[in-house]
Design an enzyme around this catalytic site. Structure first.
Site, short mmCIF file in Angstrom:
data_model
loop_
_atom_site.label_atom_id
_atom_site.label_comp_id
_atom_site.label_asym_id
_atom_site.label_seq_id
_atom_site.Cartn_x
_atom_site.Cartn_y
_atom_site.Cartn_z
CG ASP A 67 16.04 -52.99 52.52
OD1 ASP A 67 15.65 -53.98 52.30
OD2 ASP A 67 16.57 -52.22 51.70
CD GLU B 261 19.69 -59.34 48.69
OE1 GLU B 261 20.31 -58.89 47.92
OE2 GLU B 261 18.52 -59.11 48.29
#
Length: 503
Positions: free
Chosen positions: A15, A169
């Site tokens: 991420d 997301e």
């Protein structure tokens, strides 16, 4: 032509989010159940990164209770620079929700958290011309917030649901020219992972999707790099654009296994007709133009001579005072047991991420009258350990509900060297000889072999070799990767040095 190799940050660093301040780049990653949280990296060229700290480095910023499940905790931080300050926003799943911290300097100190009154994960920050701060979260929803108080001033507004794939997301908002761009991850974080883009004239929308979505995906390809997604854009000083993203490097026979977790990759971006065109993520790319700053390589060995632990050292959930010391025996790391088993939370463990498929980690340990060792860890239910205590050294494997001792031999008192060698070669059952490798019904399809050894006064002795597939995401599940570390489950032990080398 100068080139670089992917990943640019190997091992369990998922991420990624990046921002540029002048000629300096700063990058953060998820840390999940590990403390300290949110590793922070610095680079001058987008290729060579060095960890300079952790954003959430004290208990007042990050509370991770012992009953927090593995792969919960700190998800998907975003780093941005605005009005002379660095801002990091992230989600503490199971520990309070979305929080924002700031600092004038990347080295810190970082502020105490401001909690954002907004549900969802993967929060993002962007500012418009009048100084309004916008926060996007998974969903995908956008809200105007007061970053000083965490109060939601407008919204949240549903602005785009993606292209129809699961789990929209990791939204990132950017004002580029006359457009607001929304970069989104879709398809889940496994092999269907992808990146999609939409744009609008206002952060409130309406957003129109790019005509060629997804703009990046390696699904259904034979690339050695898979699960590409969760991306962030950054512009270099020369005007070129780049994308930082996560991906995996699965190995072994079908369905393959990735053991290092999701890693950080870099790929170039071009703009065509107002939309980003993303190059497929290759193992080697032409490097960004401009200055090349390799910097100092990360030390191979930690002799524990510094007054503080280096920022790469992490512990599951917490690292309470009294469980570790660098001053009790100068030049050694002293660990004191806070739990009696790695099979349960609360055990004293200090480790670092495995960052290379082919590597070796070794530690010099004086167990004293305690019990201590070296562990390759995915979570409490999936770890391999070599430990010394009670006059013996032992290799133990914990795989799901099974815990088994695989080798044991007596050792003399005093310091010993424990080592783990990880090599990306197939392992055969111990009853199978090399000549039987191609025999029907026998397949060595794991991603690697994990070998344990001990070195004492009589030299090095190999203790056991284990199949690495059982310490993989595909078996253990979750969002993390392997961490190799020192632990104590009884009394206290001291560690003279820890050595990590890659092939």
């Amino acid at each position: 032509m100068r080139t670089y190799e992917n990943p640019v940050i190997g091992g369990f660093h998922p991420d990624p989010s990046v921002c540029r301040v002048g000629e300096d780049y700063y990058l953060v990653c998820s840390s999940f159940e590990y403390f300290p949280g949110v590793p922070l990296f610095h680079s001058r060229d987008l290729v060579h990164w060095r960890q300079i700290g952790n954003v959430l480095d004290r208990p007042g910023q990050l509370e991770l209770p012992d009953d927090l499940p593995a792969s919960a905790g700190v998800y998907a931080p975003t780093i941005r620079h605005h009005d002379g300050r660095l801002h990091v926003i992230t989600t503490n799943v199971g520990g309070g929700g979305n929080l924002l911290v700031t600092s004038e300097r990347p080295e810190g100190p970082w502020s105490d958290p401001v909690w954002i009154d907004l549900p969802g994960i993967d929060p993002d920050l962007a500012w418009d011309e009048d100084g309004s701060c916008w926060c996007a979260v998974s969903g995908v929803r956008v809200a105007r917030i007061d970053p000083a108080t965490g109060k939601v001033l407008e919204g949240p507004l549903p602005v785009w649901s993606g292209t129809g794939m699961q789990h929209p997301e990791a939204p990132h908002l950017y004002r580029i020219g006359d457009w607001w761009y929304l970069v989104l991850a879709e398809g889940g974080t496994a092999h269907g992972h992808s990146v999609s883009v939409a744009r609008a004239r206002s952060p409130r929308g309406p957003f129109e999707p790019a005509p060629h979505n997804p703009v990046l995906s390696h699904r259904s390809t034979d690339s050695p790099i898979q699960c590409t997604g969760h991306a962030d854009l950054v512009q270099a000083p020369d005007g070129s654009w780049w994308m930082m993203l996560l991906a995996t490097r699965p190995r072994g026979y079908f369905p393959q296994f990735h053991v290092l977790g999701r890693e950080t990759f870099l790929t170039p971006v071009e703009w065509v007709d107002g939309w980003p065109r993303i190059a497929p993520v290759a193992e080697r790319h032409p490097a960004p133009r401009g200055a090349w700053h390799p910097g100092e390589p990360e030390p191979v060995r930690d002799d524990f001579d510094a007054p503080e632990l280096a920022p790469r050292w992490i512990s599951p959930r917490r690292r309470p005072e009294g469980s570790w010391s660098l001053s009790e025996r100068p030049g050694w790391l002293t660990l004191t047991a806070t739990g009696d088993s790695l099979d349960r939370p609360g055990t004293t463990f200090v480790g670092r991420r495995q960052q290379h498929p082919d590597c070796r980690a070794a530690v010099r340990v004086d167990p004293g009258s305690g019990r201590a060792g070296l562990s390759v860890r995915m979570d409490e239910a999936h770890h391999y350990d070599v430990e010394v205590g009670g006059g013996a050294v032992e290799v133990v494997a914990r795989i799901g509900p099974v815990r088994q001792s695989l080798a044991r031999r007596p050792v003399p008192p005093g310091p010993l060297t424990l080592a783990v060698d990880i090599r990306p070669t197939d392992v055969l059952p111990p009853t199978v000889t090399a000549a039987d490798q191609d025999a029907p019904g026998i397949r060595a399809g794991g991603p690697d072999t994990i070998g344990f050894s001990v070195e004492g006064p009589d030299g090095a002795v190999k203790l056991a070799e284990l199949d690495g597939r059982y310490l993989s995401t595909q078996v253990a599940t979750g969002f993390t990767g392997r961490v190799i570390g020192m632990y104590v489950t009884e009394g206290s032990a001291t560690f003279d040095w820890f050595d990590y080398t890659s092939a």
